[in-house]
Design a protein around this motif. Structure first.
Motif, PDB file in Angstrom:
ATOM      1  N   LEU A  17       0.811  -1.216   0.000  1.00  0.00           N
ATOM      2  CA  LEU A  17       0.000   0.000   0.000  1.00  0.00           C
ATOM      3  C   LEU A  17       0.842   1.264   0.000  1.00  0.00           C
ATOM      4  O   LEU A  17       0.383   2.313  -0.439  1.00  0.00           O
ATOM      5  N   GLU A  18       2.051   1.171   0.492  1.00  0.00           N
ATOM      6  CA  GLU A  18       2.943   2.326   0.445  1.00  0.00           C
ATOM      7  C   GLU A  18       3.257   2.682  -0.990  1.00  0.00           C
ATOM      8  O   GLU A  18       3.210   3.843  -1.393  1.00  0.00           O
ATOM      9  N   ALA A  19       3.603   1.664  -1.748  1.00  0.00           N
ATOM     10  CA  ALA A  19       3.902   1.891  -3.161  1.00  0.00           C
ATOM     11  C   ALA A  19       2.682   2.468  -3.864  1.00  0.00           C
ATOM     12  O   ALA A  19       2.796   3.376  -4.685  1.00  0.00           O
ATOM     13  N   PHE A  20       1.535   1.928  -3.518  1.00  0.00           N
ATOM     14  CA  PHE A  20       0.331   2.430  -4.165  1.00  0.00           C
ATOM     15  C   PHE A  20       0.081   3.878  -3.794  1.00  0.00           C
ATOM     16  O   PHE A  20      -0.340   4.680  -4.622  1.00  0.00           O
ATOM     17  N   SER A  21       0.335   4.213  -2.542  1.00  0.00           N
ATOM     18  CA  SER A  21       0.179   5.606  -2.128  1.00  0.00           C
ATOM     19  C   SER A  21       1.042   6.541  -2.971  1.00  0.00           C
ATOM     20  O   SER A  21       0.620   7.618  -3.358  1.00  0.00           O
ATOM     21  N   GLU A  22       2.244   6.091  -3.251  1.00  0.00           N
ATOM     22  CA  GLU A  22       3.142   6.919  -4.051  1.00  0.00           C
ATOM     23  C   GLU A  22       2.606   7.066  -5.471  1.00  0.00           C
ATOM     24  O   GLU A  22       2.656   8.144  -6.063  1.00  0.00           O
ATOM     25  N   LEU A  23       2.082   5.981  -5.984  1.00  0.00           N
ATOM     26  CA  LEU A  23       1.482   6.013  -7.319  1.00  0.00           C
ATOM     27  C   LEU A  23       0.327   7.010  -7.330  1.00  0.00           C
ATOM     28  O   LEU A  23       0.201   7.830  -8.243  1.00  0.00           O
ATOM     29  N   VAL A  24      -0.481   6.934  -6.301  1.00  0.00           N
ATOM     30  CA  VAL A  24      -1.601   7.865  -6.193  1.00  0.00           C
ATOM     31  C   VAL A  24      -1.096   9.291  -6.150  1.00  0.00           C
ATOM     32  O   VAL A  24      -1.608  10.180  -6.842  1.00  0.00           O
ATOM     33  N   ARG A  25      -0.052   9.500  -5.375  1.00  0.00           N
ATOM     34  CA  ARG A  25       0.485  10.855  -5.245  1.00  0.00           C
ATOM     35  C   ARG A  25       0.859  11.431  -6.593  1.00  0.00           C
ATOM     36  O   ARG A  25       0.656  12.608  -6.866  1.00  0.00           O
ATOM     37  N   ARG A  26       1.390  10.581  -7.443  1.00  0.00           N
ATOM     38  CA  ARG A  26       1.845  11.074  -8.740  1.00  0.00           C
ATOM     39  C   ARG A  26       0.694  11.475  -9.644  1.00  0.00           C
ATOM     40  O   ARG A  26       0.840  12.328 -10.497  1.00  0.00           O
ATOM     41  N   TYR A  27      -0.434  10.840  -9.461  1.00  0.00           N
ATOM     42  CA  TYR A  27      -1.506  11.050 -10.429  1.00  0.00           C
ATOM     43  C   TYR A  27      -2.773  11.655  -9.845  1.00  0.00           C
ATOM     44  O   TYR A  27      -3.735  11.881 -10.568  1.00  0.00           O
ATOM     45  N   GLU A  28      -2.758  11.921  -8.567  1.00  0.00           N
ATOM     46  CA  GLU A  28      -4.009  12.351  -7.932  1.00  0.00           C
ATOM     47  C   GLU A  28      -4.496  13.684  -8.485  1.00  0.00           C
ATOM     48  O   GLU A  28      -5.699  13.895  -8.619  1.00  0.00           O
ATOM     49  N   LYS A  29      -3.549  14.558  -8.805  1.00  0.00           N
ATOM     50  CA  LYS A  29      -3.976  15.866  -9.282  1.00  0.00           C
ATOM     51  C   LYS A  29      -4.714  15.748 -10.611  1.00  0.00           C
ATOM     52  O   LYS A  29      -5.739  16.401 -10.826  1.00  0.00           O
ATOM     53  N   LYS A  30      -4.192  14.925 -11.470  1.00  0.00           N
ATOM     54  CA  LYS A  30      -4.849  14.745 -12.773  1.00  0.00           C
ATOM     55  C   LYS A  30      -6.268  14.227 -12.578  1.00  0.00           C
ATOM     56  O   LYS A  30      -7.225  14.765 -13.131  1.00  0.00           O
ATOM     57  N   VAL A  31      -6.362  13.170 -11.803  1.00  0.00           N
ATOM     58  CA  VAL A  31      -7.668  12.553 -11.600  1.00  0.00           C
ATOM     59  C   VAL A  31      -8.612  13.516 -10.901  1.00  0.00           C
ATOM     60  O   VAL A  31      -9.780  13.663 -11.290  1.00  0.00           O
ATOM     61  N   PHE A  32      -8.074  14.180  -9.885  1.00  0.00           N
ATOM     62  CA  PHE A  32      -8.931  15.067  -9.113  1.00  0.00           C
ATOM     63  C   PHE A  32      -9.418  16.232  -9.962  1.00  0.00           C
ATOM     64  O   PHE A  32     -10.563  16.667  -9.844  1.00  0.00           O
ATOM     65  N   THR A  33      -8.543  16.747 -10.802  1.00  0.00           N
ATOM     66  CA  THR A  33      -8.948  17.864 -11.659  1.00  0.00           C
ATOM     67  C   THR A  33     -10.102  17.461 -12.568  1.00  0.00           C
ATOM     68  O   THR A  33     -11.085  18.196 -12.688  1.00  0.00           O
ATOM     69  N   VAL A  34      -9.973  16.315 -13.190  1.00  0.00           N
ATOM     70  CA  VAL A  34     -11.068  15.868 -14.053  1.00  0.00           C
ATOM     71  C   VAL A  34     -12.335  15.721 -13.228  1.00  0.00           C
ATOM     72  O   VAL A  34     -13.407  16.191 -13.614  1.00  0.00           O
ATOM     73  N   ALA A  35     -12.200  15.086 -12.070  1.00  0.00           N
ATOM     74  CA  ALA A  35     -13.371  14.867 -11.223  1.00  0.00           C
ATOM     75  C   ALA A  35     -13.995  16.198 -10.821  1.00  0.00           C
ATOM     76  O   ALA A  35     -15.215  16.354 -10.840  1.00  0.00           O
ATOM     77  N   PHE A  36     -13.146  17.130 -10.453  1.00  0.00           N
ATOM     78  CA  PHE A  36     -13.665  18.415  -9.997  1.00  0.00           C
ATOM     79  C   PHE A  36     -14.275  19.214 -11.141  1.00  0.00           C
ATOM     80  O   PHE A  36     -15.347  19.805 -11.002  1.00  0.00           O
ATOM     81  N   ARG A  37     -13.599  19.255 -12.235  1.00  0.00           N
ATOM     82  CA  ARG A  37     -14.129  20.020 -13.371  1.00  0.00           C
ATOM     83  C   ARG A  37     -15.380  19.375 -13.918  1.00  0.00           C
ATOM     84  O   ARG A  37     -16.215  20.040 -14.522  1.00  0.00           O
ATOM     85  N   PHE A  38     -15.499  18.093 -13.726  1.00  0.00           N
ATOM     86  CA  PHE A  38     -16.700  17.418 -14.209  1.00  0.00           C
ATOM     87  C   PHE A  38     -17.875  17.600 -13.257  1.00  0.00           C
ATOM     88  O   PHE A  38     -18.983  17.911 -13.679  1.00  0.00           O
TER      89      PHE A  38
END
Lengths: 198, 420
Positions: A17-38
């Motif tokens: 889960l640590e590794a996954f957290s890091e993966l999330v960290r790298r991409y969360e902004k992209k995903v969140f932006t789409v989610a928020f703008r949508f």
């Protein structure tokens, strides 16, 4: 794309889960932006984005890297955006005000060049744009967010939305048209030109 | 080209997605035609508005909350609307009971000299996460002592297509769980699995009185609702990750210092409140706040008019003290009893057994005789069962279980309270 994403993915598949957290960290902004703008709504975007990553975690073993990770991610995000809308339609009538609600303390991008007044003006301005975006049908909204805000190419959009490149082209054209009509009803947006410094 | 054609192409022209020949045509036309140029400028301006929207970062707690959600995925959290949707809660609360009952009975069947305590935590932890991940994804573990109806209800609940969001989310979850069942990248054939919608995200394990030695054909629950298929796929998927297993086997020979102690913490808390039903609602709010889980409430009538109510709660360790603090604001806390059970030995024992089983599995997989094949199936069943038990234990070790007894001041007399 980061070169060592593959390693993080492998470790996440193994349950790290640590590794996954890091993966999330790298991409969360992209995903969140789409989610928020949508969704136009900060807390809905939060739930949606988390749901995206939960799905990602579950589906990660099946990701073999034929597509780029980002595209795959966007695809899951788009699907959840569509699901979210379907679910909302069933339950409540979302008022526009509700949709644009920004709770107190919501972080906004800080721009040091602007005075506080300007910042406020800019924020309201952006909210108006967001409202117009939210008035559009979901497929128009999706394609606009992917293209204009995330800067994806036609091919990337086609892969993410599971449509053909030709469809992207025509849909984008119609979406921009529809968006223009929305904002033409709000002349003040046109009057307010330029601190569109990016 | 005529104006109408030009205008239809403007969007593509903006993105450079028109053919080069058309591109120059359009450019020239725009220089000379005010109407089209007006359209073009409108297009550019509106696109600029959109491109001016900045990217947005998620809130600070985003990843932490996500992690909690991921870790608790094998449980289902209390739904906002249906506080007392008891089928899922029974399943969730029962996980802990399985862990406790399993550990109690397990230690009865393993002689201490049969296993060595597992000293290498990092690798065992790694292998456990490998083991733990699949059950987490596949579903929660249900005690065999669970009533049949609750399992059916779980199946029904997950299949429910009510108009509410919960139903939809539940359906999504089931599908997600179902999809992960159909994993085929292990190279093993996925046997027939019941369709995702029908399969509740549960795995039932055989009752603990099955000692590790003898094969027990009747594994109640594995035949239920396609769990057999689920279990099989799990076994396959574990084989796809040889590295951790390899390390695990080697490490058993090394004697490394430091054992990760695992304890299951249980509390019995008596809370005196003015109004039991209100207190119950407040408690459930609290539980949800701290990402905990509740079992069904069981009102009991003691005496003529006094009533008490017991709620089983599971709270992640890290939130336990905060939760306790918040509880104090609801009423008077009387005499918490605590019990802490060290399950390290059981845990390590299970780990060691898992290793042995996997070795056995490898041996059997290279054989082709009929009896060996049968034995292989049995061993794989054992592997799945063990992994489930390990998962239950590790989950239990990270959470605190509370038996919260709510009573009013008339019913709070010590001698009248029924505490399990």
């Amino acid at each position: 794309m980061y070169p060592d994403d593959r390693e993080l993915i492998d470790r996440s598949v193994a349950g790290d889960l640590e590794a996954f957290s890091e993966l999330v960290r790298r991409y969360e902004k992209k995903v969140f932006t789409v989610a928020f703008r949508f969704t136009g709504n900060y807390s809905d975007a939060c739930d949606l984005a988390q749901e995206v990553f939960i799905r990602v975690y579950q589906a990660l073993p099946r990701f073999r890297g034929e597509a780029s990770f980002t595209t795959w991610l966007y695809r899951i995000t788009a699907n959840l955006c569509r699901d979210e809308l379907r679910r909302q339609k069933r339950h409540k009538k979302t008022s526009l005000d509700e949709m644009v609600a920004n709770p107190a303390g919501t972080p906004h991008p800080v721009d040091e060049d602007l005075s506080p007044d300007d910042v406020l003006e800019r924020r309201e301005f952006q909210e108006m744009v967001q409202v117009c975006l939210n008035e559009l049908p979901e497929e128009y909204r999706l394609v606009l967010v992917m293209r204009e805000i995330q800067g994806l190419s036609y091919e990337e959009i086609a892969a993410a939305l599971d449509i053909s490149s030709g469809t992207v082209k025509s849909r984008l054209s119609r979406a921009r048209q529809a968006f223009r009509q929305k904002i033409s009803g709000r002349q003040e947006l046109f009057a307010f030109r330029p601190r569109l410094v990016k | 080209m005529r104006c109408q054609q030009i205008q239809e192409l403007l969007s593509a022209y903006l993105d450079g997605e028109v053919e080069p020949s058309q591109q120059s045509q359009i450019k020239v036309h725009l220089e000379t035609c005010p109407a089209c140029r007006g359209q073009w400028e409108d297009l550019v301006a509106s696109v600029a508005l959109l491109r001016g929207l900045p990217e947005v970062s998620p809130p600070a707690f985003f990843r932490e909350q996500l992690r909690l959600k991921l870790e608790s995925r094998s449980f289902s959290a209390p739904r906002r609307r249906s506080w007392f949707g008891w089928p899922r809660f029974i399943a969730a609360a029962a996980v802990l009971m399985v862990a406790l009952s399993v550990t109690t009975l397990w230690s009865g069947y393993i002689h201490p000299q049969d296993f060595l305590p597992w000293k290498n935590d990092r690798d065992s932890a790694q292998s456990i996460t490998v083991a733990g991940r699949s059950p987490e994804k596949e579903g929660s573990i249900v005690s065999p002592g669970l009533r049949q109806e609750s399992l059916k209800l779980e199946a029904r609940a997950s299949r429910e297509k009510d108009g509410r969001g919960d139903g939809d989310v539940g359906r999504q979850e089931v599908n997600a769980g179902g999809n992960s069942l159909l994993r085929e990248d292990t190279g093993k054939e996925a046997p027939s699995v019941t369709p995702p919608r029908a399969a509740p995200r549960l795995m039932a394990f055989s009752s603990p009185e099955m000692p590790s030695g003898e094969g027990d054909k009747s594994v109640p629950g594995t035949s239920r609702s396609g769990s057999n298929g689920e279990l099989r796929v799990m076994a396959g998927s574990q084989n796809a990750l040889p590295a951790p297993e390899g390390k695990m086997v080697q490490a058993s020979d090394a004697d490394l210092p430091g054992t990760d102690v695992k304890t299951v913490k249980e509390f019995i808390l008596i809370l005196e409140v003015p109004d039991i039903s209100k207190a119950r609602k407040d408690v459930l709010h609290l539980v949800q706040k701290y990402n905990g889980l509740t079992g069904p409430e069981e009102p009991e009538v003691v005496g003529q008019s006094s009533v008490q109510s017991t709620v089983m709660i599971i709270i992640p360790d890290e939130f336990w003290s905060k939760f306790q603090e918040d509880l104090k604001s609801l009423g008077q806390v009387k005499e918490p009893q605590t019990r802490s059970r060290d399950i390290t030995l059981e845990y390590n024992g299970l780990v060691k057994n898992l290793a042995l089983l996997k070795e056995k599995e490898k041996e059997l997989q290279s054989s082709t005789t009929g009896s060996d094949l049968q034995e292989l199936q049995r061993v794989q069943g054992e592997i799945n069962k063990t992994m489930g038990q390990l998962h239950a234990l590790s989950e239990a070790a990270r959470k605190t279980a509370v038996e919260l007894v709510l009573c009013t001041n008339s019913s709070c007399q010590q001698d009248q309270l029924q505490v399990k």
